[in-house]
Structures are given as C-alpha cells and as structure tokens.
Scaffold this motif. Structure first.
Motif, PDB file in Angstrom:
ATOM      1  N   GLU A 249       0.830  -1.210   0.000  1.00 38.65           N
ATOM      2  CA  GLU A 249       0.000   0.000   0.000  1.00 38.65           C
ATOM      3  C   GLU A 249       0.863   1.258   0.000  1.00 38.65           C
ATOM      4  OE1 GLU A 249      -2.623  -0.149   3.282  1.00 38.65           O
ATOM      5  OE2 GLU A 249      -3.816  -1.840   2.507  1.00 38.65           O
ATOM      6  N   ASP A 250       1.968   1.237   0.752  1.00 49.38           N
ATOM      7  CA  ASP A 250       2.863   2.406   0.757  1.00 49.38           C
ATOM      8  C   ASP A 250       3.466   2.636  -0.625  1.00 49.38           C
ATOM      9  OD1 ASP A 250       2.338   2.787   3.412  1.00 49.38           O
ATOM     10  OD2 ASP A 250       4.136   1.751   4.134  1.00 49.38           O
ATOM     11  N   ALA A 251       3.887   1.571  -1.294  1.00 50.16           N
ATOM     12  CA  ALA A 251       4.471   1.713  -2.630  1.00 50.16           C
ATOM     13  C   ALA A 251       3.436   2.231  -3.616  1.00 50.16           C
ATOM     14  CB  ALA A 251       5.040   0.365  -3.091  1.00 50.16           C
ATOM     15  N   GLU A 252       2.185   1.717  -3.517  1.00 53.21           N
ATOM     16  CA  GLU A 252       1.135   2.212  -4.417  1.00 53.21           C
ATOM     17  C   GLU A 252       0.806   3.680  -4.138  1.00 53.21           C
ATOM     18  OE1 GLU A 252      -2.006  -0.509  -3.708  1.00 53.21           O
ATOM     19  OE2 GLU A 252      -1.249  -2.027  -5.125  1.00 53.21           O
ATOM     20  N   LEU A 253       0.882   4.083  -2.860  1.00 55.86           N
ATOM     21  CA  LEU A 253       0.645   5.492  -2.523  1.00 55.86           C
ATOM     22  C   LEU A 253       1.720   6.390  -3.141  1.00 55.86           C
ATOM     23  CD1 LEU A 253      -0.916   7.656  -0.955  1.00 55.86           C
ATOM     24  CD2 LEU A 253       0.549   7.157   1.027  1.00 55.86           C
ATOM     25  N   ILE A 254       2.966   5.933  -3.073  1.00 56.40           N
ATOM     26  CA  ILE A 254       4.051   6.703  -3.701  1.00 56.40           C
ATOM     27  C   ILE A 254       3.813   6.822  -5.195  1.00 56.40           C
ATOM     28  CG2 ILE A 254       6.526   6.691  -4.231  1.00 56.40           C
ATOM     29  CD1 ILE A 254       6.993   5.353  -1.528  1.00 56.40           C
ATOM     30  N   SER A 255       3.395   5.738  -5.826  1.00 65.04           N
ATOM     31  CA  SER A 255       3.146   5.762  -7.276  1.00 65.04           C
ATOM     32  C   SER A 255       2.010   6.709  -7.629  1.00 65.04           C
ATOM     33  CB  SER A 255       2.832   4.336  -7.753  1.00 65.04           C
ATOM     34  OG  SER A 255       2.527   4.337  -9.133  1.00 65.04           O
ATOM     35  N   SER A 256       0.912   6.670  -6.833  1.00 61.27           N
ATOM     36  CA  SER A 256      -0.234   7.535  -7.139  1.00 61.27           C
ATOM     37  C   SER A 256       0.110   9.008  -6.919  1.00 61.27           C
ATOM     38  CB  SER A 256      -1.429   7.135  -6.276  1.00 61.27           C
ATOM     39  OG  SER A 256      -1.149   7.360  -4.900  1.00 61.27           O
ATOM     40  N   GLN A 257       0.869   9.314  -5.879  1.00 64.84           N
ATOM     41  CA  GLN A 257       1.244  10.707  -5.632  1.00 64.84           C
ATOM     42  C   GLN A 257       2.215  11.210  -6.693  1.00 64.84           C
ATOM     43  OE1 GLN A 257      -0.172  12.758  -3.264  1.00 64.84           O
ATOM     44  NE2 GLN A 257      -1.536  10.976  -3.147  1.00 64.84           N
ATOM     45  N   ALA A 258       3.089  10.350  -7.172  1.00 70.28           N
ATOM     46  CA  ALA A 258       3.982  10.739  -8.260  1.00 70.28           C
ATOM     47  C   ALA A 258       3.190  11.027  -9.529  1.00 70.28           C
ATOM     48  CB  ALA A 258       5.016   9.642  -8.513  1.00 70.28           C
ATOM     49  N   GLU A 259       2.142  10.206  -9.767  1.00 73.28           N
ATOM     50  CA  GLU A 259       1.276  10.433 -10.925  1.00 73.28           C
ATOM     51  C   GLU A 259       0.552  11.774 -10.792  1.00 73.28           C
ATOM     52  OE1 GLU A 259      -0.592   9.606 -14.553  1.00 73.28           O
ATOM     53  OE2 GLU A 259       1.022   8.499 -13.549  1.00 73.28           O
ATOM     54  N   ARG A 260       0.069  12.054  -9.571  1.00 71.20           N
ATOM     55  CA  ARG A 260      -0.620  13.324  -9.342  1.00 71.20           C
ATOM     56  C   ARG A 260       0.316  14.508  -9.558  1.00 71.20           C
ATOM     57  NH1 ARG A 260      -2.809  15.504  -3.498  1.00 71.20           N
ATOM     58  NH2 ARG A 260      -3.721  17.448  -4.272  1.00 71.20           N
ATOM     59  N   LEU A 261       1.528  14.403  -9.041  1.00 71.14           N
ATOM     60  CA  LEU A 261       2.488  15.498  -9.202  1.00 71.14           C
ATOM     61  C   LEU A 261       2.863  15.681 -10.664  1.00 71.14           C
ATOM     62  CD1 LEU A 261       4.229  17.632  -7.869  1.00 71.14           C
ATOM     63  CD2 LEU A 261       5.972  15.899  -7.420  1.00 71.14           C
ATOM     64  N   ARG A 262       2.929  14.597 -11.414  1.00 67.61           N
ATOM     65  CA  ARG A 262       3.226  14.712 -12.844  1.00 67.61           C
ATOM     66  C   ARG A 262       2.124  15.464 -13.577  1.00 67.61           C
ATOM     67  NH1 ARG A 262       3.115   9.584 -16.793  1.00 67.61           N
ATOM     68  NH2 ARG A 262       0.915  10.063 -16.509  1.00 67.61           N
ATOM     69  N   ASP A 263       0.856  15.185 -13.211  1.00 65.42           N
ATOM     70  CA  ASP A 263      -0.261  15.899 -13.840  1.00 65.42           C
ATOM     71  C   ASP A 263      -0.210  17.395 -13.511  1.00 65.42           C
ATOM     72  OD1 ASP A 263      -1.127  13.513 -14.844  1.00 65.42           O
ATOM     73  OD2 ASP A 263      -2.599  13.159 -13.242  1.00 65.42           O
ATOM     74  N   ILE A 264       0.108  17.715 -12.241  1.00 64.05           N
ATOM     75  CA  ILE A 264       0.204  19.135 -11.847  1.00 64.05           C
ATOM     76  C   ILE A 264       1.292  19.834 -12.646  1.00 64.05           C
ATOM     77  CG2 ILE A 264       0.785  20.684  -9.954  1.00 64.05           C
ATOM     78  CD1 ILE A 264      -0.509  18.653  -8.049  1.00 64.05           C
TER      79      ILE A 264
END
Length: 474
Positions: A249-264
């Motif tokens: 879950e921690d690794a998936e959270l890092i991946s999702s936040q990286a995706e969000r930051l990329r969109d921003i």
C-alpha cells in the motif's frame, strides 16, 4: 490628502531626509559670510559694531559645527526633531546677529527666510509651523528691539520708519508665501515620487509573473524524468511486495502521488509555455485576460466589442502585445469599476481605422464631482462638501494610487485616458455614441482609454496549420 490621512509610508518616508553634513557645509558658508560682513562693516564702512558680541555669536556657530563634525558620522541623517532643533539654532543665531547690528535696518534680515524655506521642504507641517511662527515673532521683535547701527563718528544710521514697516511686511509675506509655496511643491514632488515608486513595484511584479511562466515550463520539463523514475520504481516495488500488504500500500501510494504530481507539473508547464510563447494576441482576448481575476467577485462583467456582445470574426480583431503595462493597467481599471459597481460592469473594446478604445463603465454612483477633475492623481485628498458627499463616500480616499498606477502604465503604451461620469452631458463625443448605446446601463464612472491604432496594433502571429503526415517516399 493631509499627512495624517495618507498611507503610513508617506509620513514615515519624510523622516530623516536631511543629512547633517549638508547643514554643516551650509553653516560654514554662513559663518564665512557673517565674518566677512562684520569685517567689511567695521573696517571699510566705518560702523561702530559690538565686535566682541558679534564674535561670540559667530563663535557659537563655529563650536556647533566643530562639535557636530567630530562627534557625528558623515552619513548621519537627522530626525524630524533633530532637524527642527538645528534650524531653530540657526534661526536664533541669525536673530542675535541682527539684534546686535541694527535689526530690520540691516539688509541681511532677508536671510531669515532660509530656515523657514528649509523647514517647509524637509519637515512635516507641525515643525514648519513652529519654525515659521518663531521667525515671525523674531522679525516683529527686531522691528522695535535692536542695537542701532552707529558710525565710528557717533552718527546713527537708520532707515525711515515707513521703509522699516514695509520691510517688515515684505518679510512676513515672504515667510508665509515662500513657506507655503515650497511646502506645496515639495509635497507634490514627493507624493509623485512615492506613487512612481509604487508603479515601478507593480510593473516589476507583472514582469516577474510573466517571466515566471518560462521558469515554470522549464522546471516542469526538468522534473518530468525523475518523477517518471519514481513512479516506475514504486510500481515495481508494489509488484514485488505482494506478500506484504502494508508495504505494498505504501508503494502504491508513492506511485499515485507521483502520478498526481506529474499531472500538476504538466498543467503548469502548459500554462508556462503559453505565457512564454504568446507574445501577441487578439485585443479582445487580452482585455478579457486582464479582467479575469475580477470575474468572480459578485459583480457581472459584460464584455462588448464594437457595440455588440457577440464576438467579432477573428480576422477583424486587431492584434496587440501582451505586455505587462497593458494588462496591469486595464486590470486596475476593471478592479476599480468592480469595487464601486452596484451589480454590473461593462468592458467595451472598439476599433476604427485610426484608433483603438477600451472603455470601462459601471452602474455605481460615479466619481464625486469635486474629485472628477483630479482623477488619476496619486493620493487624492478628501474635500468637505456642503452636501456631505465626501463623508458618505470615504472609499474614494484610497482610489487615487491605484488609478494613478493604471493611468501611468497605460500611458507608457501610448494611451490617452479620460475619466468622467456617464451622466455628464455631451460625453458621447461623436465616435463614442455607439459605445455609450451599448453601455446604456452604465450609470456610474466611465474610463475611456484611447490609442492610435498604428501605435498599439502589431502584426498577427503566424498561424500554425494542422500536422500532416509526410510521405516517406518523397
């Protein structure tokens, strides 16, 4: 606007204007001049002066200068109180010399205007009144109490009383007139310098925001690769941590936040590139861009073009530079209209073969009639009116600087601004009749900004056509 009602920086900036070293230099000039005058009067003109008392009076200035030179740093700037006391010392020393040498019969009594003029230009009103009042009392006393000028033969040298009375009157008028004149000019000059400084700050901010778009685009581009790496590694870790749900879950959270930051960053980079590359745009688009920050402030903004709410054909709209002066100036005008409108603001853009106009109107009460002729001046002063309008509309006290900044910036682009109220007869002025018909609901203030079309219009940006597939065989 009086100093008590002006912004804080105005009153505080007037303190510590005078450098002590400057007053020391001026006092040395006065000392040499006083010494030369006493010497010439005694040895050349044959006047029987009280040399000892004159030497004491001049020596007091010498001691004051020497003490200030050796005890104070060269960069010392005097506070309001220190400057006032220094000028009062110079005034007192001059009065003593005049008392010892004929009072108002002495032509050098004219020098009493010097401390008054300095106080009017460098000090606040209360200090100026103090110095001027003491100067008036001093010349009035010198008209009656003084040591007469006497030749060494014993003959008294005195002017006719009528001439002395005229000289006293001239000095009184000189103190009042020169003090008031110097005060007025200095205050207006200082106010203008403060307003221009505020304009430069606003312009610098607009330029920084414009340049920031390029920085954001570059940052978004440079950060894209490390974010992609973080996302890739986090995704691989999530696959390898199937046996550990918490770590997965921690690794998936890092991946999702990286995706969000990329969109921003992608959105920021797109906006930054737009700001960096769109140097020119249709005039109506630039005007709407300038007004955009004020569209959600509870007031309706109607955008009109050549008397119609419908958008004209793109090829008919003049193109202009998206420069910070134009955008910030129009934005300030729209902000002022939104501030004072009841419900609606009109922004009308029009053009002809020779001119381009942007008119901003509102349905408020318009400019106060007593301020109408001075709209665009920084720091408007509040005038009391018989109908109490100034008291009922205190908000107009603070509008001077914003409109001054807008006016100054737009004038840098070659514009001419006219401030009026919609109810003023004869405002339509021919070519504005169509605009006023389109803005018939505007019952308040109207700002008319006009450019020569040749000064504002630029060549259209090259149009990039759609991508076409290239035949590899060619």
């Amino acid at each position: 606007m009086s100093e008590t009602t002006q912004p804080y920086f105005y009153a505080s900036a007037r303190s510590e204007w005078v450098r002590m070293r400057t007053l020391i230099y001026l006092r040395w000039l006065a000392i040499f001049g006083q010494t030369a005058a006493v010497a010439v009067a005694y040895y050349v003109l044959g006047l029987d002066l009280l040399i000892g008392m004159n030497v004491v009076a001049i020596g007091a200035s010498v001691i004051f200068n020497l003490a200030a030179t050796f005890t104070l740093p060269e960069t010392k700037r005097l506070s309001q109180q220190e400057t006032t006391l220094t000028l009062l010392f110079d005034l007192g020393q001059l009065v003593i010399l005049l008392f010892l040498n004929g009072g108002l019969n002495n032509p050098f009594a004219l020098l009493i205007l010097a401390p008054v003029t300095i106080s009017a230009t460098a000090l606040r009103v209360n200090a100026t009144f103090l110095v001027s009042g003491i100067a008036l009392l001093a010349i009035s006393a010198l008209a009656f109490f003084y040591v007469p000028l006497t030749l060494q033969t014993g003959e008294i040298v005195a002017l006719p009383q009528l001439y002395v009375a005229g000289y006293w009157t001239a000095l009184v008028i000189g103190i009042l007139f020169l003090g008031g004149y110097a005060r007025r000019v200095t205050s207006e000059t200082f106010t203008m310098s403060q307003a221009l400084a505020a304009t430069q700050m606003a312009l610098a901010r607009e330029h920084e925001l414009t340049l920031l778009g390029g920085v954001v685009a570059a940052a978004a581009h440079e950060m894209g690769t490390p974010l992609a790496t973080i996302k890739l590694v986090a995704s691989e870790l999530a696959e390898e941590l199937e046996d550990s749900p918490e770590l997965r879950e921690d690794a998936e959270l890092i991946s999702s936040q990286a995706e969000r930051l990329r969109d921003i960053l992608r959105d920021m980079g797109r906006a930054g590139k737009d700001d960096l590359l769109l140097k020119t745009a249709p005039l109506t688009s630039i005007v709407q861009e300038a007004a955009e920050p004020h569209e959600n402030r509870g007031k309706i903004i109607h955008f009109l073009a050549n008397g119609s709410a419908e958008q004209p054909r793109l090829e008919d709209i003049p193109y202009a530079q998206r420069n910070p002066e134009f955008i910030h100036g129009v934005r300030n005008l729209v902000q002022n209209a939104v501030d004072f409108a009841k419900s609606t603001v009109w922004v009308h853009t029009s053009w002809s073969d020779s001119s381009i106009r942007v008119m901003v109107g509102d349905d408020g009460r318009g400019y106060p009639p007593d301020l109408l002729g001075r709209i665009g001046d920084p720091f408007l002063s509040k005038r009391k009116s018989s109908d109490g309008q100034a008291a009922s509309r205190p908000e107009y006290e603070g509008m001077g600087l914003g409109l001054f900044i807008a006016k100054t910036m737009l004038e840098r682009t070659g514009a001419e601004l006219t401030f009026t109220n919609a109810a003023v007869d004869g405002y339509t002025m021919g070519q504005n009749a169509g605009a006023m018909k389109a803005m018939e609901g505007a019952t308040g203030a109207i700002v008319n900004v006009r450019w020569n079309r040749a000064d504002l219009e630029v060549d259209r940006a090259p149009v990039v056509g759609p991508n076409r597939q290239i035949d590899p065989s060619h």
